[in-house]
Each structure stands twice: as structure tokens, then as C-alpha cells.
Design a protein around this motif. Structure first.
Motif, mmCIF file in Angstrom:
data_model
loop_
_atom_site.group_PDB
_atom_site.id
_atom_site.type_symbol
_atom_site.label_atom_id
_atom_site.label_comp_id
_atom_site.label_asym_id
_atom_site.label_seq_id
_atom_site.Cartn_x
_atom_site.Cartn_y
_atom_site.Cartn_z
ATOM 1 N N TYR A 149 0.867 -1.175 0.000
ATOM 2 C CA TYR A 149 0.000 0.000 0.000
ATOM 3 C C TYR A 149 0.902 1.223 0.000
ATOM 4 C CZ TYR A 149 -3.474 -3.465 1.079
ATOM 5 O OH TYR A 149 -4.268 -4.574 1.025
ATOM 6 N N ARG A 150 0.379 2.341 -0.447
ATOM 7 C CA ARG A 150 1.225 3.520 -0.616
ATOM 8 C C ARG A 150 0.461 4.769 -0.198
ATOM 9 N NH1 ARG A 150 3.256 5.586 -6.511
ATOM 10 N NH2 ARG A 150 4.565 7.292 -5.786
ATOM 11 N N VAL A 151 1.129 5.599 0.580
ATOM 12 C CA VAL A 151 0.610 6.913 0.950
ATOM 13 C C VAL A 151 1.753 7.908 0.834
ATOM 14 C CG1 VAL A 151 -1.201 6.097 2.506
ATOM 15 C CG2 VAL A 151 1.066 6.555 3.407
ATOM 16 N N MET A 152 1.403 9.182 0.661
ATOM 17 C CA MET A 152 2.465 10.180 0.592
ATOM 18 C C MET A 152 1.957 11.537 1.011
ATOM 19 S SD MET A 152 3.061 10.814 -3.441
ATOM 20 C CE MET A 152 1.888 11.732 -4.416
ATOM 21 N N GLY A 153 2.893 12.383 1.400
ATOM 22 C CA GLY A 153 2.583 13.763 1.704
ATOM 23 C C GLY A 153 2.338 14.525 0.412
ATOM 24 N N ALA A 154 1.748 15.693 0.530
ATOM 25 C CA ALA A 154 1.389 16.475 -0.651
ATOM 26 C C ALA A 154 2.582 17.145 -1.315
ATOM 27 C CB ALA A 154 0.347 17.527 -0.274
ATOM 28 N N GLY A 155 3.630 17.428 -0.545
ATOM 29 C CA GLY A 155 4.779 18.125 -1.112
ATOM 30 C C GLY A 155 4.344 19.432 -1.764
ATOM 31 N N ASN A 156 4.921 19.760 -2.907
ATOM 32 C CA ASN A 156 4.557 20.976 -3.639
ATOM 33 C C ASN A 156 3.732 20.678 -4.884
ATOM 34 O OD1 ASN A 156 5.899 22.752 -1.877
ATOM 35 N ND2 ASN A 156 7.856 22.227 -2.827
ATOM 36 N N LEU A 157 3.124 19.491 -4.954
ATOM 37 C CA LEU A 157 2.335 19.122 -6.121
ATOM 38 C C LEU A 157 1.030 19.915 -6.166
ATOM 39 C CD1 LEU A 157 2.771 15.236 -5.965
ATOM 40 C CD2 LEU A 157 3.969 16.843 -7.464
ATOM 41 N N PRO A 158 0.562 20.280 -7.366
ATOM 42 C CA PRO A 158 -0.725 20.984 -7.466
ATOM 43 C C PRO A 158 -1.868 20.076 -7.034
ATOM 44 C CG PRO A 158 0.115 20.426 -9.646
ATOM 45 C CD PRO A 158 1.189 20.067 -8.661
ATOM 46 N N GLN A 159 -2.897 20.665 -6.399
ATOM 47 C CA GLN A 159 -4.017 19.897 -5.882
ATOM 48 C C GLN A 159 -5.320 20.394 -6.487
ATOM 49 O OE1 GLN A 159 -4.039 19.389 -1.610
ATOM 50 N NE2 GLN A 159 -1.845 19.821 -1.502
ATOM 51 N N TYR A 160 -6.202 19.437 -6.838
ATOM 52 C CA TYR A 160 -7.493 19.748 -7.427
ATOM 53 C C TYR A 160 -8.563 18.933 -6.718
ATOM 54 C CZ TYR A 160 -4.315 21.267 -11.083
ATOM 55 O OH TYR A 160 -3.293 21.861 -11.768
ATOM 56 N N ALA A 161 -9.712 19.524 -6.456
ATOM 57 C CA ALA A 161 -10.835 18.798 -5.864
ATOM 58 C C ALA A 161 -11.475 17.944 -6.942
ATOM 59 C CB ALA A 161 -11.856 19.767 -5.284
ATOM 60 N N GLU A 162 -11.811 16.697 -6.606
ATOM 61 C CA GLU A 162 -12.412 15.778 -7.573
ATOM 62 C C GLU A 162 -13.682 16.373 -8.171
ATOM 63 O OE1 GLU A 162 -13.427 11.056 -7.746
ATOM 64 O OE2 GLU A 162 -13.989 12.139 -5.933
ATOM 65 N N LYS A 163 -14.498 17.026 -7.350
ATOM 66 C CA LYS A 163 -15.763 17.597 -7.826
ATOM 67 C C LYS A 163 -15.543 18.693 -8.862
ATOM 68 C CE LYS A 163 -16.183 20.832 -3.968
ATOM 69 N NZ LYS A 163 -15.993 22.074 -4.637
ATOM 70 N N ASP A 164 -14.403 19.348 -8.846
ATOM 71 C CA ASP A 164 -14.119 20.408 -9.808
ATOM 72 C C ASP A 164 -13.693 19.873 -11.171
ATOM 73 O OD1 ASP A 164 -14.719 22.271 -7.874
ATOM 74 O OD2 ASP A 164 -12.617 22.567 -7.275
ATOM 75 N N LEU A 165 -13.405 18.578 -11.257
ATOM 76 C CA LEU A 165 -12.968 17.993 -12.515
ATOM 77 C C LEU A 165 -14.122 17.511 -13.383
ATOM 78 C CD1 LEU A 165 -9.954 15.901 -11.208
ATOM 79 C CD2 LEU A 165 -9.895 18.136 -12.287
ATOM 80 N N HIS A 166 -15.350 17.496 -12.835
ATOM 81 C CA HIS A 166 -16.517 17.022 -13.552
ATOM 82 C C HIS A 166 -17.390 18.211 -13.935
ATOM 83 C CE1 HIS A 166 -15.389 12.973 -12.398
ATOM 84 N NE2 HIS A 166 -15.235 13.423 -11.159
ATOM 85 N N TYR A 167 -17.915 18.172 -15.125
ATOM 86 C CA TYR A 167 -18.784 19.268 -15.599
ATOM 87 C C TYR A 167 -20.204 19.014 -15.255
ATOM 88 C CZ TYR A 167 -14.721 20.772 -18.190
ATOM 89 O OH TYR A 167 -13.479 21.210 -18.530
#
Length: 167
Positions: A149-167
Motif C-alpha cells: 500500500y502507498r501513501v504520501m505527503g502532498a509536497g509541492n504538487l498541485p491539488q485539485y478537488a475531484e468535484k471540480d474535474l466534472h462538468y
């Protein structure tokens, strides 16, 4: 053949991301005996197999799903940044705050949830469940079919809300 089967309740292809804030990721696990004979689950450990820096490329999609009302046993753990085993600690009160040992049968499974506290690394791990049947101590390793299993910190990666990706 193992007398314990474990089914992570949620299956996905993404990597749960633990931010550096107060948020945590939950890992639900359902334990159920594969025969009619009861077994006693006596413990669990999380085994870190690798720890690397957070990737510098990619994007984070933040899920917005909400869980159901399953009565579960709650544990939490902070994964170390080096390869080692760690014991989760019990959290919650009442039925949710009861730790090991407990009985599991084929008709009476147990739901437990491990809250993975925020980290600042890219960590892979497995889960080992210890249980007793017919007076013999056994273990079952949950390792995502050998992938861990894998988890990670956010670091400096861009973040997007899943709900914002759907029209």
C-alpha cells in the motif's frame, strides 16, 4: 490455506495523499474467517517497506467521498520514515475504542479502520494481522497482491478537488 480472509473495503488505483495538515487517510479493513470455525484476532502491525521523497511531478486529486455508517474499530498510526514495523494505537470510545483480542467468524466479520496520520514522504507498507485458531498462532499479510500500500505527503504538487474535474 489461511483461515482468515481480509478485504480492504475500498479499491482504487490512486495513491492516498496525506497532507502536512491535520487531515488523515483512513484504510478500512474487513476481517472474516473463511471457515465456520471462530478465530481470535490478537494484533496488527504496519510494516514500512520503503520511504522516499515526495515526487516533484504529478497532480493530486482530492477525493470528496463520504463513508457509510458501519460500526468499526478505530486505530491510528504515524508511519515512520525508515523501514520498520509499527503498532497502531486504539482511538475512539465505546465499541469503536475496543482493541485486540476479538473473535471473528465467517458469519460475524469485524470492520477495522486504520487512520494514517500525515507524513511528508512517499511511503509503501504492508499490514500483518496476527490471529489464533486451534491454539496455533498465525499471521496474514495484507500487501495489495505484492505491491504494498502507498501513501504520501502532498509536497509541492498541485491539488485539485475531484468535484471540480466534472462538468
Amino acid at each position: 490455506m489461511s483461515e482468515l480472509k481480509a478485504n480492504p473495503s475500498q479499491v482504487g488505483t490512486g495513491v492516498p495523499v496525506l497532507t502536512n495538515g491535520p487531515e488523515y487517510v483512513e484504510m478500512p479493513i474487513t476481517l472474516q474467517a473463511v471457515t465456520d470455525q471462530a478465530i481470535v484476532v490478537t494484533g496488527m502491525s504496519l510494516n514500512v517497506t520503503s520511504s522516499e521523497a515526495v515526487p516533484t511531478r504529478g497532480s493530486i486529486i482530492k477525493a470528496t467521498d463520504c463513508g457509510g455508517g458501519v460500526d468499526e474499530r478505530l486505530y491510528e498510526v504515524t508511519l515512520p520514515s525508515v523501514a520498520s514495523a509499527v503498532q497502531p494505537r486504539i482511538v475512539g470510545t465505546g465499541a469503536n475504542g475496543v482493541g485486540f483480542p476479538y473473535k471473528v467468524t465467517s458469519g460475524d466479520p469485524e470492520q477495522l479502520t486504520v487512520r494514517l496520520n500525515p507524513v511528508d514522504r512517499d511511503i509503501r507498507f504492508s499490514v500483518t494481522v496476527t490471529w489464533v485458531s486451534d491454539g496455533e498462532i498465525n499471521t496474514s499479510k495484507l500487501d495489495n497482491d505484492g505491491h504494498g500500500y502507498r501513501v504520501m505527503g502532498a509536497g509541492n504538487l498541485p491539488q485539485y478537488a475531484e468535484k471540480d474535474l466534472h462538468y
